[in-house]
Design an enzyme around this catalytic site. Structure first.
Site, mmCIF file in Angstrom:
data_model
loop_
_atom_site.group_PDB
_atom_site.id
_atom_site.type_symbol
_atom_site.label_atom_id
_atom_site.label_comp_id
_atom_site.label_asym_id
_atom_site.label_seq_id
_atom_site.Cartn_x
_atom_site.Cartn_y
_atom_site.Cartn_z
ATOM 1 N N SER A 121 -6.682 8.496 3.134
ATOM 2 C CA SER A 121 -7.141 9.884 3.116
ATOM 3 C C SER A 121 -7.660 10.329 4.479
ATOM 4 O O SER A 121 -8.407 11.305 4.592
ATOM 5 C CB SER A 121 -8.235 10.095 2.058
ATOM 6 O OG SER A 121 -7.757 9.774 0.767
ATOM 7 N N SER A 164 -6.484 -2.947 1.369
ATOM 8 C CA SER A 164 -6.651 -2.486 -0.013
ATOM 9 C C SER A 164 -7.013 -3.601 -0.980
ATOM 10 O O SER A 164 -6.720 -3.523 -2.169
ATOM 11 C CB SER A 164 -5.384 -1.766 -0.499
ATOM 12 O OG SER A 164 -5.171 -0.601 0.252
ATOM 13 N N GLU A 172 0.821 -1.208 0.000
ATOM 14 C CA GLU A 172 0.000 0.000 0.000
ATOM 15 C C GLU A 172 0.859 1.264 0.000
ATOM 16 O O GLU A 172 0.405 2.341 0.407
ATOM 17 C CB GLU A 172 -0.944 -0.022 1.200
ATOM 18 C CG GLU A 172 -1.906 -1.200 1.177
ATOM 19 C CD GLU A 172 -2.848 -1.223 2.370
ATOM 20 O OE1 GLU A 172 -3.746 -0.375 2.431
ATOM 21 O OE2 GLU A 172 -2.668 -2.095 3.247
#
Length: 389
Positions: A333, A195, A15
């Site tokens: 984020s 992910s 990631e």
């Protein structure tokens, strides 16, 4: 006086790229009137770098990080400041030194979200954002995480798990256990990745074997979960420390599939979080379901003793039953899109997470870590063994 915040991103993880994006978002949105930023980038090879070029995302796209200097994080504490030590020698042969007051962790996945980096900062005794060592490691390991959730009475899907070595030694036993306890279809996952990397759906014995062969490339520990058919995914973030926590709005990805690929999550998605984009915020679910998910999210957050800001992912079956899928202790984020509709800007979110890390660090240092006793005077060494106390 401004605090110096080391924004840590990159890392030795699949990631890596996602982490760089999160790091750039934090650097761009952090309150510059309150904080000075020290970018700290961990390359895929494991080198720790700092420098002005790391502040510009364009340099990562063009692989132009020539001015970045290698640093070493050490437990040096002088004049109430923590130091990073570049290996490069600066002007007139003086060793360059950079101070930081707190670390903002923007890492994801292995070696960043699993408690390892948190352990380093605990040893250095520097404040850092996100969950502590325990919350991070439990939240990363899907098997242990589900065990903890189950112990707290939280709803989870049926599953089994095994080590890679067992697959090589007795494949038939594992296949039999899957078919007898779970049935098809199932999801096969590495226990310690995020992910969607290494995750596949198996609908029969042949695809099960193929799925396991994929998963064992990424982890020694494999979890297989019973599929919730035709589910809806709903996610909710929780922020705070101890029992002073609150839940965000709920989101539901639009056009969500049973398994989002890495590209679905980070390339094809629109993260604005408005109606008509790739996610609906708030999720189009009944009010009582929203309340249930928010309450369950807070219980999951507290179950692993988390702090900071985590995103908890849920599955809803066709009858509306809610299952906790997993917790992300360092969401991509920073999950800002779940807080902005509540009036919490990305800038304010970053500031609050830094404040939480400082409060947790202050409380930790109120603990007693030494106990004065004349133990040395009561022990004598002679020969190969010490005499009994």
């Amino acid at each position: 006086m401004k605090k110096r915040v080391g924004v840590l991103f990159g890392g030795r993880s699949v990631e890596h790229e996602v982490s760089v994006i999160t790091g750039m978002q934090v650097i761009e949105n952090i309150d510059k009137t309150k904080y000075d930023v020290v970018p700290i980038y961990i390359s895929k090879e494991g080198k720790w770098l700092t420098g002005s070029s790391l502040m510009n995302f364009k340099n990562f796209k063009e692989d132009n990080l020539k001015d970045a200097k290698e640093i070493i994080m050490t437990p040096v504490f002088r004049d109430n400041k923590y130091y990073t030590h570049p290996e490069a020698i600066g002007f007139l042969g003086k060793k360059l030194m950079e101070t930081v007051d707190v670390i903002f962790i923007a890492l994801h996945g292995t070696n960043g979200e699993d408690g390892t980096i948190q352990g380093l900062f605990e040893l250095i005794d520097i404040p850092y954002t996100g969950g502590g060592v325990l919350a991070s490691s439990v939240g990363m390991d899907k098997v242990t995480m589900k065990d903890v959730f189950k112990a707290h009475g939280l709803p989870i899907v049926d599953h089994i798990w095994f080590f890679r070595k067992k697959w090589f030694e007795n494949k038939e036993e594992i296949i039999k256990e899957v078919e007898e306890k779970l049935g098809y279809p199932v999801f096969v996952k590495p226990a310690n990745l995020g992910s969607s990397v290494g995750i596949t759906k198996a609908k029969n014995r042949e695809t099960l074997m193929d799925s396991i062969e994929i998963a064992i490339r990424y982890d020694r520990k494999i979890i297989i979960e019973k599929s919730v058919e035709n589910p809806r995914e709903v996610n909710c973030a929780v922020m705070g420390y101890d029992d002073n926590i609150r839940a965000s709005l709920c989101e539901e990805p639009v056009g969500w599939k049973e398994l989002l690929t890495y590209e679905d999550k980070y390339i094809n998605s629109n993260t604005k979080g408005s109606k008509g984009s790739s996610r609906n915020i708030p999720a189009d679910i009944p009010e009582e379901t929203t309340k249930l998910i928010q309450d369950t999210a807070q219980k999951a957050f507290m179950a692993i003793d988390c702090r900071g800001n985590a995103r908890i992912d849920f599955l809803l079956d066709k009858e509306g039953k809610v299952f906790v899928n997993e917790i992300n202790t360092l969401p991509g984020s920073v999950a800002y899109y779940l807080w902005e509709p509540m009036g919490i800007s990305f800038k304010d979110l970053i500031s609050e997470l830094i404040d939480i890390s400082l409060a947790a660090h202050k409380e930790k240092n109120e603990n007693m870590y030494s106990y004065d006793v004349d133990l040395f005077k009561r022990i004598e060494f002679g020969g190969s063994k010490a005499k009994k106390i």
